[in-house]
Design a protein around this motif. Sequence first.
Motif, PDB file in Angstrom:
ATOM      1  N   PRO C  37     -10.121  79.678 -40.186  1.00  0.00           N
ATOM      2  CA  PRO C  37      -8.828  80.269 -39.813  1.00  0.00           C
ATOM      3  C   PRO C  37      -8.389  81.389 -40.767  1.00  0.00           C
ATOM      4  O   PRO C  37      -7.554  82.204 -40.409  1.00  0.00           O
ATOM      5  CB  PRO C  37      -7.843  79.085 -39.899  1.00  0.00           C
ATOM      6  N   LEU C  39      -9.901  84.189 -41.827  1.00  0.00           N
ATOM      7  CA  LEU C  39     -10.166  85.527 -41.309  1.00  0.00           C
ATOM      8  C   LEU C  39     -10.083  85.587 -39.787  1.00  0.00           C
ATOM      9  O   LEU C  39      -9.898  86.660 -39.222  1.00  0.00           O
ATOM     10  CB  LEU C  39     -11.551  86.005 -41.743  1.00  0.00           C
ATOM     11  N   GLY C  40     -10.248  84.448 -39.105  1.00  0.00           N
ATOM     12  CA  GLY C  40     -10.199  84.422 -37.645  1.00  0.00           C
ATOM     13  C   GLY C  40     -11.354  85.142 -36.984  1.00  0.00           C
ATOM     14  O   GLY C  40     -11.189  85.751 -35.925  1.00  0.00           O
ATOM     15  N   LEU C  41     -12.537  85.096 -37.581  1.00  0.00           N
ATOM     16  CA  LEU C  41     -13.712  85.753 -36.991  1.00  0.00           C
ATOM     17  C   LEU C  41     -14.468  84.787 -36.094  1.00  0.00           C
ATOM     18  O   LEU C  41     -14.556  83.601 -36.385  1.00  0.00           O
ATOM     19  CB  LEU C  41     -14.649  86.256 -38.096  1.00  0.00           C
ATOM     20  N   ASP C  42     -15.001  85.320 -35.001  1.00  0.00           N
ATOM     21  CA  ASP C  42     -15.751  84.450 -34.086  1.00  0.00           C
ATOM     22  C   ASP C  42     -17.170  84.981 -33.904  1.00  0.00           C
ATOM     23  O   ASP C  42     -17.606  85.893 -34.606  1.00  0.00           O
ATOM     24  CB  ASP C  42     -15.013  84.321 -32.750  1.00  0.00           C
ATOM     25  N   SER C  43     -17.852  84.423 -32.914  1.00  0.00           N
ATOM     26  CA  SER C  43     -19.279  84.749 -32.752  1.00  0.00           C
ATOM     27  C   SER C  43     -19.496  86.202 -32.354  1.00  0.00           C
ATOM     28  O   SER C  43     -20.527  86.788 -32.681  1.00  0.00           O
ATOM     29  CB  SER C  43     -19.908  83.819 -31.713  1.00  0.00           C
ATOM     30  N   ASP C  45     -17.611  88.725 -33.377  1.00  0.00           N
ATOM     31  CA  ASP C  45     -17.510  89.431 -34.657  1.00  0.00           C
ATOM     32  C   ASP C  45     -18.813  89.301 -35.430  1.00  0.00           C
ATOM     33  O   ASP C  45     -19.276  90.254 -36.073  1.00  0.00           O
ATOM     34  CB  ASP C  45     -16.375  88.849 -35.509  1.00  0.00           C
TER      35      ASP C  45
END
Lengths: 369, 218, 88
Positions: C37, C39-43, C45
Motif C-alpha cells: 500500500p 506505493l500502490g504499484l500493481d502488476s 506498473d
Amino acid sequence: MTAPADKFSAGIEAIDCITPFGDATATTAALLANRRALELTPVLGRDGGDLVPLALTGPMDETLSPRWLPLLKRMAAGVPAAAWGTARFPVMVTSSNFGVGSFYAFTRDQDTRHLQHGTPSSTIELIRAQFGWGEQVHIFSHACVTAHLGLAQAARLLHAGIAERVLVFSFDFVSPFVAGGFHSLKILNGGMPAPFSCGETGSIGLGDGAAFAVLTRERTQFRLEAHALHNEMFHFTSNQPDGVGFDNCAAAIATAAGGRRVWVKGHGTGTIEAGRLEAEALARHFPDAPLTGWKGSLGHTLGSCGLVELAVAVAALRTGSIPGTVGSAAPTFTDNVALEPFASADFDGAILTSNAFGGAHGAMLLGHD
Amino acid sequence: MIERFLHHVCVELPAADEAAAAARVRLAEKFPRNAVRRMTHLGLLLGSTLDGVPLGPGDAVVFASTFAETRALEDFLKSFPSASPMLFQTSIHPGSVQQVLIGRQQPIARLWPLAGRARLVEHAILTALIEPVERVALVGGEERGTWILEHGMASARSFAFGTLLTSDAVGAAGRARFTPGDGADEACPTLERFAEALAAREPLHWQGAGGEFSLEWL
Amino acid sequence: MTDSLPLELKELIIATLKLQGVAPGDIPDDEPLIGSPRLGLDSIDALELVLAIEKKYNVKIGNSEESRAALASINTLAAFLRPRAPGA
C-alpha cells in the motif's frame, strides 16, 4: 451476487467459422485429430523479435486492402440471405481489435490509406460497403467476452420483438500491433499454451478467427438458451484471488442450466493463475462435467473466441465427438479436464465460457435436440 | 413502447484545450489517490460524471464511445518496437469506464461497451432500455486526439456524460423512450450532440432501429 | 555497477511510473515494490518498469514469473541486475 442469467432462448439458424484449419467442420476434425494450428512465429521485440505461438491464416503483414477482408468475404458467403443491417434484421459485430493493426502499418510507411479501416467504426464501414449491409449494425467491443455480448444482445432483441432474425458477426485477426501488445504483457511467451495444465510458467497463443451465427425466434436443432455475464472490476489483468468472479458467472449459468447434464468448454488460454481459478470454479459448479478448451490448438482469437468456439461446438455435436483439450497434459488443475475427445451422447447440453481483461466473465448454455 | 427514467444526469464539457494532466488536478478529489495516476482524460471525465452514483453487483453499465482511448492508442503506437504494456492495456476498449469501476473496486453484472459512429447513440439507448436489471448507467464520451485527429480518426473534443436509468419516475429528471414503428431511419444524434442535449436538458426525437427514440425532460 | 544502483533504480521507478510527491527516500530497499500500500504499484506498473529496466540496462527479463521475482524489492532488483549488466 451478480444478476441472474438471461433465459431468452434463440434458435441457431446458421453458424460457421474460419480458423487456420478452415471452416467449423474442418476445424473440428483437426481438433479431434489433436492437431495444433499454433506455430512459433517472430513478433516484435527489442532485439528484433521473439518467437511466440501464433495461429495465422496468412502472413501477419498489414496490407492496404486488409488481409482479413477476403477471409471475411469467404465466410460471409455462407450467411443466409436477408436484409442485413435493417431494423428487423440487425447485425451485431463483435471484435476486440477490428482493424487497429492498420494504425501500426501507417506509422511504418505513412501511407494514409491504412487509416481508412483503423477504428472500429471505419472498419465496419468498410465491411458494410463490401457486404451491402444497412446502417443497423451494432458494434460491441469488450475484449475476449465480446462475442458473448453480441449473442446475448441478439437474443434480447429477438425476445423483445424488435428483430426477426439477427446476424452476429465476429472477427479478430492478429497483427504486429496486437502481438506486440500481448508480448509486452509477458503472457505471449516462447512456450506453447497448455490450458488447465499445472505448470510453473504459463503462456498464451494468439490466433486468427472469425465466425457468424444467425439467430432466430424459431426453435431449431441447436439453441442458445441462457446467457450469464459478470464483471469483477478488481484489476485490469488479474482476477480476485478467491475466484469469486468465476463463481458468480458459473453459478448464474448453472442455475439456468437446471439439472441438465452438460459438458463445459472453458476459456482456458494457458495462463496459470486464471486457468486454475477457472478450472476450480467450473468443477465446483459442474462437478460431473468434463472440461475442455481449444486455445491450445487454435490460439486465443480474442474478441471472436466466444463465437468461433461456439461454431466448433455445434460442428462437434453434429459428429457426436467433442474435442479434448489439445496441447495439454496431466497433471491438470482439476480432475475433470478432458485431455482426449469424448462422446456427446452422454450429455444434453453444453456450457461455453469466456473471460476477459477487467475480470469480465461470460457464459452461455447451448441446448440441442 | 419501452421507457426508462433518467436520474442523476451529469455532463463534462471541459475547455477545448484541457489536457489529461489538468483534468487530473481539477478532478483529483473524486478518485482514489492511487488510481488517478494512471487514469486517462476520458477515464477522469467519465468518472466525474458518475461521482455520487453508487453502483452494485446487480447493476449494468452501457458505455458508448466511437474512438475510446485515443491518446493511449497514439502513445502506444509511438512506443514500438519496445511496446509499452501500460499503454497497450490502457488503449483497449472499454478501458476508461473500467478505470473508474476498478478504482472503486465495484463489480457490476453487465458492461455493454459499444463502438460505432452514425447510430451509436440509438444503439446505446436501446441496449440500456432492454436491459432487464433495474439500474442501468448510460455513459459515454471521447477524448481529443492529436496526430490521429489530423487524419480524422479521433474526436476533436473531449467530453463525457453519465446518467442512471431506472423504471422509477419519482424524482426523475427525464425520460428515454423507444416506440417501435415503421418509419424510415432519420439522422441519429452524434455522441457529442447527445451529451450537449443532456447538459442543456434539451429534448431529442428521431426515427431509428425500427422505431422512434425520444429524450424528454420532466 | 556502483553503490548508487539502489538510488538509480528508485529514481527510475519514480520517473517511469510518474509517482508524484514520491522521493527516493520514500522507497525502502527491502520492502515489496509491487502490491504494497505504500506505493500502490500493481502488476501493470511492474511490466512498465521491466520495460524501462530492460531498455536502460540492456538486459532481458523473460516471463511474468521472472519479472515478479526480480521486482520483489529494490534489493532483489539490484541483485538481479548486477551480474547481468556490469558497469553503468
